[in-house]
Design an enzyme around this catalytic site. Structure first.
Site, mmCIF file in Angstrom:
data_model
loop_
_atom_site.group_PDB
_atom_site.id
_atom_site.type_symbol
_atom_site.label_atom_id
_atom_site.label_comp_id
_atom_site.label_asym_id
_atom_site.label_seq_id
_atom_site.Cartn_x
_atom_site.Cartn_y
_atom_site.Cartn_z
ATOM 1 N N GLY A 1 3.781 -6.328 3.850
ATOM 2 C CA GLY A 1 3.820 -5.107 3.040
ATOM 3 C C GLY A 1 3.488 -5.437 1.579
ATOM 4 O O GLY A 1 3.887 -6.484 1.077
ATOM 5 N N GLU B 1 8.942 -13.015 5.107
ATOM 6 C CA GLU B 1 9.269 -13.827 6.284
ATOM 7 C C GLU B 1 8.069 -14.062 7.215
ATOM 8 O O GLU B 1 7.816 -15.192 7.646
ATOM 9 C CB GLU B 1 10.372 -13.050 7.015
ATOM 10 N N THR C 1 8.871 -9.746 -1.258
ATOM 11 C CA THR C 1 9.164 -8.674 -0.309
ATOM 12 C C THR C 1 10.108 -7.691 -1.003
ATOM 13 O O THR C 1 11.069 -8.124 -1.654
ATOM 14 C CB THR C 1 9.828 -9.148 1.006
ATOM 15 N N ASP D 1 12.136 -6.023 0.475
ATOM 16 C CA ASP D 1 13.391 -6.059 1.247
ATOM 17 C C ASP D 1 14.397 -7.080 0.691
ATOM 18 O O ASP D 1 15.581 -7.006 1.003
ATOM 19 C CB ASP D 1 13.108 -6.403 2.717
ATOM 20 N N MET E 1 14.349 1.960 2.777
ATOM 21 C CA MET E 1 13.708 0.885 3.559
ATOM 22 C C MET E 1 14.534 -0.403 3.516
ATOM 23 O O MET E 1 15.495 -0.505 2.768
ATOM 24 C CB MET E 1 12.324 0.586 2.992
ATOM 25 N N GLY E 2 14.081 -1.389 4.258
ATOM 26 C CA GLY E 2 14.752 -2.698 4.175
ATOM 27 C C GLY E 2 15.002 -3.362 5.518
ATOM 28 O O GLY E 2 15.672 -4.385 5.583
ATOM 29 N N GLU F 1 17.338 2.046 6.670
ATOM 30 C CA GLU F 1 16.598 2.429 7.885
ATOM 31 C C GLU F 1 17.081 1.654 9.111
ATOM 32 O O GLU F 1 16.982 2.139 10.228
ATOM 33 C CB GLU F 1 15.090 2.235 7.681
ATOM 34 N N ARG G 1 21.142 17.876 4.242
ATOM 35 C CA ARG G 1 19.697 17.640 4.181
ATOM 36 C C ARG G 1 19.454 16.133 4.125
ATOM 37 O O ARG G 1 20.324 15.379 3.679
ATOM 38 C CB ARG G 1 19.076 18.264 2.926
ATOM 39 N N GLN H 1 8.809 3.643 -2.091
ATOM 40 C CA GLN H 1 9.539 2.505 -2.668
ATOM 41 C C GLN H 1 8.651 1.311 -2.965
ATOM 42 O O GLN H 1 9.049 0.395 -3.665
ATOM 43 C CB GLN H 1 10.627 2.048 -1.689
#
Ligand code: F6P
Length: 342
Positions: free
Chosen positions: A11, A103, A126, A128, A170-171, A222, A266, A274
């Site tokens: 990513g 990774e 990353t 993450d 994310m993550g 997530e 919601r 992100q």
């Protein structure tokens, strides 16, 4: 003159361009030529490359994404992939390779160095923030900034409508972004993959909170899951590194919370927002410094190492140690959540 290849894989992450600038300009100091390899490992497989001139990278530190492009191509999953990589490395007359990634990209770098003797140095990136032997990775500061400012904004709309608002962050299997943005943004509940949550307790705590306050913000990773449940997937399909696409926990919590508490709910998925846009200054500095460090490692011929910010220093560690296990949130740190919960 040495020729050093540089690629970005996995990513994209804000701060990668600063790292490329660090590599190229440190290389200039050594009198090395830097060759940009396009789209991660795919560029080395297809010989998609181009020399990176100093003036080309001079002003890229504030630019998001990666000027080299990226992909999730795994040469180990491609027929003849490793032979091609070896041959192309020779044909391009490269003396060394710098691989910037998380990774997945760095596992490939580690194996190519260990088994094929290709002189490779890694750079830790990353959003993450889940690579071992790092305090933080390129992109992680910006991603937390973006998620925090999203949570900040959600407070006012949730409050105006007396709603529960669920924010999906994310993550993958590590909750760093969710934890940091959740704490910084004052989320009332923070749900991370490292600590499966009790759904019924969550409903009760929300109802209890709504006796005192009229709204609730929940930050959910997530990859978070309820006790006894599994991860919520967008699709069962796996990428070349065996990862499924996570996503949907926010929506599923929205429905469950509304049903079980009766409070209007919601959800918002931050998703790729992100990773986009302008890198935070901390990611730019980290990128520049890790890029420079990577080129120093090349000069010192310390291959099989990764440039990292670790234990408060710009340093290097063995790629093997960086990729052997994910850096997840330790128990002591996850306990912080309880102090601020509710
Ligand atoms: O690894 C970074 C990351 O942004 C994860 O947080 C997320 O799960 C994944 O990439 C998304 O991947 P893609 O960009 O392939 O949809």
């Amino acid at each position: 003159m040495k020729r050093v290849g540089v690629l970005t894989g996995g990513g994209d992450a804000p701060g990668l361009n600063a790292a490329i600038k660090g590599v190229v300009l440190k290389g200039r100091e050594y009198g090395y030529e830097t060759i940009g390899i396009k789209k991660g490992w795919a560029g080395l497989l297809n010989k998609e490359t181009g020399a990176l001139r100093d003036d080309e990278v001079q002003d890229i530190q504030a630019l998001g994404g990666t000027i080299l492009g990226t992909s999730r191509t795994n040469p180990y999953k491609i027929e003849d992939g490793i032979r091609k990589i070896r041959e192309n490395f020779e044909e391009l007359m490269l003396d060394a390779l710098i691989a910037m990634g998380g990774e997945d990209t760095l596992s490939v770098a580690y194996k190519l160095n260990r088994d094929e003797n290709i002189p490779i140095v890694g750079v830790a990136k990353t959003i993450d923030n889940d690579l071992s032997c790092t305090d933080c990775t390129i992109g992680s500061y910006t991603a937390v900034d973006i998620a925090t400012s999203a949570i900040d904004k959600l407070h006012t709309t949730a409050c105006s409508h007396s709603r529960v608002m669920v924010v999906e962050v994310m993550g993958r299997h590590a909750g760093w972004m969710t934890l940091h943005a959740g704490l910084a943004g004052g989320a009332h509940f923070i749900l991370i993959p490292e600590v499966p949550f009790d759904l019924h307790l969550l409903y009760e705590r929300i109802k209890e909170r709504h006796k005192r306050k009229n709204y609730t913000i929940i930050a959910v990773a997530e990859g978070a899951m309820p006790i006894g449940g599994g991860e919520v997937l967008q699709t069962e399909e796996r990428d070349a590194f065996g990862h499924v696409r996570l996503g949907g926990i926010g929506k599923s919590l929205e429905k469950l919370i509304q049903k079980h508490t009766g409070i209007e709910t919601r959800s918002v998925v931050l998703g790729h927002l992100q990773r986009g846009g302008t890198p935070a200054p901390s990611d730019r500095i980290l990128g520049l410094r890790l890029g420079v460090k990577a080129m120093e490692l090349v000069k010192e011929e310390r291959f099989g190492q990764m440039a990292t910010y670790y234990k408060g220093e710009i340093d290097s560690v063995n790629l093997k140690d960086a990729v052997s296990e994910l850096k997840t949130i330790p128990e002591g740190l996850s306990k912080l959540i309880q102090i601020f919960e509710g």
